[in-house]
Design an enzyme around this catalytic site. Structure first.
Site, mmCIF file in Angstrom:
data_model
loop_
_atom_site.group_PDB
_atom_site.id
_atom_site.type_symbol
_atom_site.label_atom_id
_atom_site.label_comp_id
_atom_site.label_asym_id
_atom_site.label_seq_id
_atom_site.Cartn_x
_atom_site.Cartn_y
_atom_site.Cartn_z
ATOM 1 N N SER A 77 6.920 -151.471 -24.446
ATOM 2 C CA SER A 77 6.714 -152.369 -23.612
ATOM 3 C C SER A 77 5.374 -152.658 -23.303
ATOM 4 O O SER A 77 4.221 -151.845 -23.472
ATOM 5 C CB SER A 77 7.158 -151.583 -22.292
ATOM 6 O OG SER A 77 8.648 -151.556 -22.233
ATOM 7 N N LYS A 134 13.380 -150.777 -11.521
ATOM 8 C CA LYS A 134 12.443 -150.104 -12.131
ATOM 9 C C LYS A 134 11.187 -149.973 -11.179
ATOM 10 O O LYS A 134 10.606 -151.088 -10.946
ATOM 11 C CB LYS A 134 12.158 -150.546 -13.688
ATOM 12 C CG LYS A 134 11.591 -149.383 -14.436
ATOM 13 C CD LYS A 134 11.657 -150.006 -15.837
ATOM 14 C CE LYS A 134 10.999 -148.912 -16.999
ATOM 15 N NZ LYS A 134 9.496 -148.878 -16.863
ATOM 16 N N ARG A 184 18.998 -145.943 -21.465
ATOM 17 C CA ARG A 184 17.691 -145.645 -20.621
ATOM 18 C C ARG A 184 18.488 -144.547 -19.711
ATOM 19 O O ARG A 184 19.404 -144.993 -18.917
ATOM 20 C CB ARG A 184 17.151 -146.647 -19.918
ATOM 21 C CG ARG A 184 15.902 -146.167 -19.055
ATOM 22 C CD ARG A 184 14.845 -147.314 -19.280
ATOM 23 N NE ARG A 184 15.345 -148.398 -18.098
ATOM 24 C CZ ARG A 184 14.934 -148.190 -16.694
ATOM 25 N NH1 ARG A 184 14.083 -147.308 -16.253
ATOM 26 N NH2 ARG A 184 15.290 -149.201 -15.811
#
Lengths: 217, 217
Positions: free
Chosen positions: A108, A137, A39
């Site tokens: 997700s 996050k 990521r």
């Protein structure tokens, strides 16, 4: 494609305590990480490509799948094993069409509506996000909690991982609630010994899965 | 694929004076814009995809090619006509392999070394960047100036557009220096009448091209 969701590492360069990402990932894999998601939210495409290329080269030796977050072009460019998309990324049907059926695609899920939609699709796994509030996050929805994991894993057609605030302390509860695996960031990336951190987490996951199976019998 | 580089619009939502991007683009195309590059540096993949999809639907009616900046996945997802990459994006050979030979790929060139490298590749056009210093793109190299455009267009195997600080005042000089077209951002996006702005620029470009041809005769 066969894959093992049990201990799913999500990278975050800013949390690696200054160590090269690839070294931390290798230690983590040696400790028992079964999948790696790259990521990158703050680098250009060239850097992202280079990093993905290097990780692919590493992980292929360990037969650990490399999943790219969001960027389908990077996944294609390095022939990654899969793509992980969130609700703000490319629509799932578009991603599946471009990537084909041989690649893993994870999605997700933040609420029941998204879960029901995912059940209509041939996604390979879902990420229950976030299980707990987390600082790694910041654009996340309301935390699902352990009760949410229980409810969502019962409703889901697809295997699932819990993500968000996952650590050694709550690992048992998330697996016991029905998740197939744990997605961790800082619980491995930020540990002084990523190998041991992965080993400890994987040990808890396997022990809890055995208990789950015994309960079912 | 045939394409006309003469008046190449690069989008920037933040410069559209609050007007919907698609409306400004349509006016610009009516005024004579021959290619449109969608550039988005601050939005998520879902928004980028939606915007690209809407622009593609618009531009196909005008037979104006849609080029996507940087994001090859978005280009694939909306079946755009091409991709524009800079030196910090995916490597050109990787992009060409993934996109195939039927799509347009443009490459930004900031110095002679990059120009010589582009000459080894089958890129469809190069962007000479920046011709002048500009506030709409902040990560650029040293300005090439009109002298640079002259020199680079002579050395290039590929057609070229000048980008960076291009406006009505310097348009003549850039085309006269040998560029095949002009890439503009604010000289169209930020004008109260994008249609007229495009018409005025296209008129200068065509007049100057005719003069160039006469000089050669």
């Amino acid at each position: 494609m066969n894959f093992d969701l049990s201990l799913y590492l999500v990278t975050d360069r800013s949390l690696s305590l200054g160590r090269p990402l690839i070294d931390v990932v290798e230690q983590a894999v040696k400790g028992g990480v079964t999948m790696v998601q790259l990521r990158e939210k703050n680098c250009n495409s060239k850097e992202f490509y280079k990093e993905a290329y290097a990780l692919k080269k590493l992980l292929v030796q360990y037969k650990v799948p490399l999943i790219i977050n969001d960027r389908l072009d990077i996944a294609l460019a390095v022939d990654a094993d899969g793509l992980h998309i969130g609700q703000q990324d490319l629509p799932y049907p578009v991603a599946r069409q471009l990537l084909g059926n041989d690649k893993i695609i994870g999605l997700s899920i933040e609420n029941k509506e998204q879960l029901h939609q995912a059940n209509q699709w041939d996604v390979d796994y879902i990420g229950l996000s976030p299980v707990f509030d987390t600082s790694t996050k910041t654009d996340t929805a309301k935390a699902l909690g352990i009760q949410g994991v229980k409810e969502f894993t019962k409703l889901s057609k697809h295997p699932s991982i819990g993500i968000g605030g996952v650590n050694l302390t709550n690992a048992v509860d998330i697996i016991h609630a029905g998740a197939n695996g744990l997605a961790v960031v800082s619980a491995i990336m930020s540990q002084s010994n990523p190998l041991n951190a992965a080993r400890d987490l994987q040990s808890i996951i396997q022990t809890t899965k055995r208990k789950n199976n015994n309960e079912k019998v």
